[in-house]
Motif scaffolding. Structure first.
Motif, PDB file in Angstrom:
ATOM      1  N   ALA A 292     -35.021  34.867  -0.126  1.00  0.00           N
ATOM      2  CA  ALA A 292     -34.044  35.579  -0.949  1.00  0.00           C
ATOM      3  C   ALA A 292     -33.673  34.766  -2.178  1.00  0.00           C
ATOM      4  O   ALA A 292     -33.523  35.311  -3.279  1.00  0.00           O
ATOM      5  CB  ALA A 292     -32.802  35.895  -0.121  1.00  0.00           C
ATOM      6  N   VAL A 293     -33.524  33.463  -2.008  1.00  0.00           N
ATOM      7  CA  VAL A 293     -33.208  32.591  -3.149  1.00  0.00           C
ATOM      8  C   VAL A 293     -34.356  32.618  -4.153  1.00  0.00           C
ATOM      9  O   VAL A 293     -34.142  32.750  -5.367  1.00  0.00           O
ATOM     10  CB  VAL A 293     -32.945  31.147  -2.676  1.00  0.00           C
ATOM     11  CG1 VAL A 293     -32.710  30.227  -3.887  1.00  0.00           C
ATOM     12  CG2 VAL A 293     -31.746  31.104  -1.739  1.00  0.00           C
ATOM     13  N   ASP A 294     -35.563  32.521  -3.636  1.00  0.00           N
ATOM     14  CA  ASP A 294     -36.740  32.535  -4.508  1.00  0.00           C
ATOM     15  C   ASP A 294     -36.853  33.847  -5.277  1.00  0.00           C
ATOM     16  O   ASP A 294     -37.161  33.854  -6.473  1.00  0.00           O
ATOM     17  CB  ASP A 294     -37.986  32.294  -3.661  1.00  0.00           C
ATOM     18  CG  ASP A 294     -39.260  32.248  -4.471  1.00  0.00           C
ATOM     19  OD1 ASP A 294     -39.262  31.616  -5.545  1.00  0.00           O
ATOM     20  OD2 ASP A 294     -40.256  32.863  -4.044  1.00  0.00           O
ATOM     21  N   ASN A 295     -36.612  34.960  -4.606  1.00  0.00           N
ATOM     22  CA  ASN A 295     -36.659  36.263  -5.280  1.00  0.00           C
ATOM     23  C   ASN A 295     -35.621  36.333  -6.398  1.00  0.00           C
ATOM     24  O   ASN A 295     -35.893  36.860  -7.484  1.00  0.00           O
ATOM     25  CB  ASN A 295     -36.429  37.395  -4.277  1.00  0.00           C
ATOM     26  CG  ASN A 295     -37.608  37.615  -3.360  1.00  0.00           C
ATOM     27  OD1 ASN A 295     -38.729  37.219  -3.659  1.00  0.00           O
ATOM     28  ND2 ASN A 295     -37.362  38.246  -2.219  1.00  0.00           N
ATOM     29  N   TRP A 296     -34.438  35.834  -6.130  1.00  0.00           N
ATOM     30  CA  TRP A 296     -33.374  35.827  -7.141  1.00  0.00           C
ATOM     31  C   TRP A 296     -33.792  34.969  -8.329  1.00  0.00           C
ATOM     32  O   TRP A 296     -33.635  35.367  -9.489  1.00  0.00           O
ATOM     33  CB  TRP A 296     -32.088  35.298  -6.522  1.00  0.00           C
ATOM     34  CG  TRP A 296     -30.895  35.337  -7.431  1.00  0.00           C
ATOM     35  CD1 TRP A 296     -30.009  36.358  -7.578  1.00  0.00           C
ATOM     36  CD2 TRP A 296     -30.461  34.294  -8.314  1.00  0.00           C
ATOM     37  NE1 TRP A 296     -29.044  36.024  -8.494  1.00  0.00           N
ATOM     38  CE2 TRP A 296     -29.294  34.756  -8.968  1.00  0.00           C
ATOM     39  CE3 TRP A 296     -30.933  33.023  -8.619  1.00  0.00           C
ATOM     40  CZ2 TRP A 296     -28.600  33.996  -9.908  1.00  0.00           C
ATOM     41  CZ3 TRP A 296     -30.254  32.253  -9.556  1.00  0.00           C
ATOM     42  CH2 TRP A 296     -29.100  32.743 -10.193  1.00  0.00           C
ATOM     43  N   CYS A 297     -34.323  33.788  -8.062  1.00  0.00           N
ATOM     44  CA  CYS A 297     -34.764  32.892  -9.136  1.00  0.00           C
ATOM     45  C   CYS A 297     -35.873  33.525  -9.974  1.00  0.00           C
ATOM     46  O   CYS A 297     -35.883  33.403 -11.203  1.00  0.00           O
ATOM     47  CB  CYS A 297     -35.249  31.571  -8.559  1.00  0.00           C
ATOM     48  SG  CYS A 297     -33.967  30.546  -7.833  1.00  0.00           S
ATOM     49  N   ALA A 298     -36.809  34.200  -9.293  1.00  0.00           N
ATOM     50  CA  ALA A 298     -37.902  34.851 -10.015  1.00  0.00           C
ATOM     51  C   ALA A 298     -37.368  35.943 -10.926  1.00  0.00           C
ATOM     52  O   ALA A 298     -37.862  36.131 -12.051  1.00  0.00           O
ATOM     53  CB  ALA A 298     -38.912  35.424  -9.020  1.00  0.00           C
ATOM     54  N   GLU A 299     -36.359  36.686 -10.468  1.00  0.00           N
ATOM     55  CA  GLU A 299     -35.769  37.739 -11.299  1.00  0.00           C
ATOM     56  C   GLU A 299     -35.045  37.142 -12.501  1.00  0.00           C
ATOM     57  O   GLU A 299     -35.175  37.637 -13.628  1.00  0.00           O
ATOM     58  CB  GLU A 299     -34.807  38.580 -10.471  1.00  0.00           C
ATOM     59  CG  GLU A 299     -34.238  39.773 -11.235  1.00  0.00           C
ATOM     60  CD  GLU A 299     -33.356  40.658 -10.374  1.00  0.00           C
ATOM     61  OE1 GLU A 299     -32.677  41.549 -10.943  1.00  0.00           O
ATOM     62  OE2 GLU A 299     -33.330  40.463  -9.141  1.00  0.00           O
TER      63      GLU A 299
ATOM     64  N   PRO B 124     -27.384  32.377  -6.221  1.00  0.00           N
ATOM     65  CA  PRO B 124     -28.241  33.495  -5.804  1.00  0.00           C
ATOM     66  C   PRO B 124     -27.535  34.589  -5.011  1.00  0.00           C
ATOM     67  O   PRO B 124     -28.151  35.615  -4.708  1.00  0.00           O
ATOM     68  CB  PRO B 124     -29.324  32.813  -4.963  1.00  0.00           C
ATOM     69  CG  PRO B 124     -28.716  31.532  -4.514  1.00  0.00           C
ATOM     70  CD  PRO B 124     -27.795  31.102  -5.616  1.00  0.00           C
ATOM     71  N   SER B 125     -26.252  34.414  -4.700  1.00  0.00           N
ATOM     72  CA  SER B 125     -25.529  35.466  -3.995  1.00  0.00           C
ATOM     73  C   SER B 125     -24.884  36.462  -4.952  1.00  0.00           C
ATOM     74  O   SER B 125     -24.304  37.462  -4.502  1.00  0.00           O
ATOM     75  CB  SER B 125     -24.446  34.858  -3.098  1.00  0.00           C
ATOM     76  OG  SER B 125     -23.478  34.168  -3.878  1.00  0.00           O
ATOM     77  N   VAL B 126     -24.982  36.221  -6.261  1.00  0.00           N
ATOM     78  CA  VAL B 126     -24.426  37.159  -7.242  1.00  0.00           C
ATOM     79  C   VAL B 126     -25.576  37.851  -7.967  1.00  0.00           C
ATOM     80  O   VAL B 126     -26.740  37.484  -7.815  1.00  0.00           O
ATOM     81  CB  VAL B 126     -23.504  36.432  -8.249  1.00  0.00           C
ATOM     82  CG1 VAL B 126     -22.395  35.697  -7.517  1.00  0.00           C
ATOM     83  CG2 VAL B 126     -24.279  35.462  -9.130  1.00  0.00           C
ATOM     84  N   SER B 127     -25.253  38.830  -8.765  1.00  0.00           N
ATOM     85  CA  SER B 127     -26.282  39.617  -9.449  1.00  0.00           C
ATOM     86  C   SER B 127     -27.088  38.766 -10.422  1.00  0.00           C
ATOM     87  O   SER B 127     -26.519  38.085 -11.284  1.00  0.00           O
ATOM     88  CB  SER B 127     -25.627  40.769 -10.205  1.00  0.00           C
ATOM     89  OG  SER B 127     -26.512  41.352 -11.125  1.00  0.00           O
ATOM     90  N   ALA B 128     -28.414  38.833 -10.288  1.00  0.00           N
ATOM     91  CA  ALA B 128     -29.282  38.122 -11.221  1.00  0.00           C
ATOM     92  C   ALA B 128     -29.123  38.681 -12.629  1.00  0.00           C
ATOM     93  O   ALA B 128     -29.044  37.926 -13.612  1.00  0.00           O
ATOM     94  CB  ALA B 128     -30.736  38.229 -10.767  1.00  0.00           C
TER      95      ALA B 128
END
Length: 298
Positions: free
Chosen positions: A108-115, A68-72
């Motif tokens: 932030a992790v959840d937002n990345w996963c959702a994207e 999750p620290s890299v571009s989704a």
């Protein structure tokens, strides 16, 4: 339930893991991992695994390991480039393996996963499976992913009886053994065909005679997963609709009062939509759905 395994470069090529796997109906294969240091890792055995499973007529699921620290967007693009190179068929599933936070907070992790899952859904036309483990989900890292099939790692529970963390209500796949040279899994399906139908790309609707008793022009919407709703004004003076979710259902009355003229519909996201029609005295009425047109409420 269907037995399966998940494999990566750790297991090697199929001739190195197939005996240990035993009799399986499906397998998940690691395809890519876009790492925080910029390394674009491709599983060197993915091509052999992918072609072997096709020859043996097994259900295939290709997954990306998420950071999750890299571009989704780049993570999804990298994965899709590689899996399409291998050959992504309609019967194949895709998955996100999310089990690290890279030091980020759960939101932030959840937002990345959702994207990532939304992009996978949109670009492959199928609902991605989410692989994770209990404490990771319970920490809130996957809070927005409950609409996607859950692949839960829970070796502390008996095979086929995993704990199900929020936001999910049920599980789809259970990784019940993660020791030794290969991980072992169960999928909650009755047949290979059922698993492919649920996790692969939905077949296009069969536009044959759908029956009905409609007197107005038709309105229709189609979501990214293929679910389709067709609506019109029936002879009884109310709006009627029919829904396709892998097969066509029956025509149903979906508004409570009389209507005039043809209805209009819009759809967006994961199953949301609105239907508009004109009431008997000229007023515009709105009803909505949040489950791909299965139910409608005012």
């Amino acid at each position: 339930m269907l037995h399966g395994v998940d494999v990566s470069s750790f297991q090697g090529r199929p001739d190195q893991w197939k005996a240990e796997a035993g009799i399986i109906t499906w397998a998940a294969v690691k395809i890519t991992e876009l790492q925080p240091d910029g390394l674009r890792y491709v599983n060197p055995d993915a091509a052999d695994d992918w072609s072997y499973l096709l020859r043996k007529k097994k259900v295939r699921i290709g997954y990306l390991f998420g950071h999750p620290s890299v571009s989704a967007t780049e993570s999804v693009s990298f994965f899709l480039t590689e899996i399409e190179r291998l050959g992504l068929r309609d019967a194949d599933g895709v998955a996100l393996d999310i089990e690290v936070t890279d030091g980020l907070e759960p939101r932030a992790v959840d937002n990345w996963c959702a994207e990532v899952t939304a992009e996978l859904h949109k670009k492959t036309g199928r609902r991605p499976v989410v692989y994770t483990f209990l404490s990771f989900a319970e920490a809130g890292n996957t809070a927005r992913l409950g609409d996607y099939p859950l692949w839960i790692a829970d070796p502390s529970s008996r095979a086929g009886q995993p704990q199900v963390p929020a936001p999910w209500q049920t599980w789809t796949m259970h990784q019940y053994a993660i020791s030794g040279s290969i991980d072992r899994d169960l999928a909650k399906f009755s047949s290979r065909a059922a698993m492919s139908a649920a996790l692969g790309k939905p077949k296009e609707p069969d536009m044959k005679n759908l029956g009905g008793d409609i007197t107005s022009p038709l309105s229709s919407v189609r979501w990214a997963n293929g679910f389709t709703v067709v609506a019109g004004l029936g002879k009884n003076g109310v709006v009627q609709a029919i829904r396709w979710d892998g097969k066509w259902g029956a025509w149903k009355t979906i508004n409570k009062g009389p209507a005039t003229g043809a209805p209009s519909m819009v759809a967006w996201g994961d199953g949301h939509g609105h239907l508009y029609f004109t009431g008997s005295t000229g007023e515009v009425m709105e009803i909505g759905t949040g489950d791909y047109g299965d139910t409608w409420t005012s």
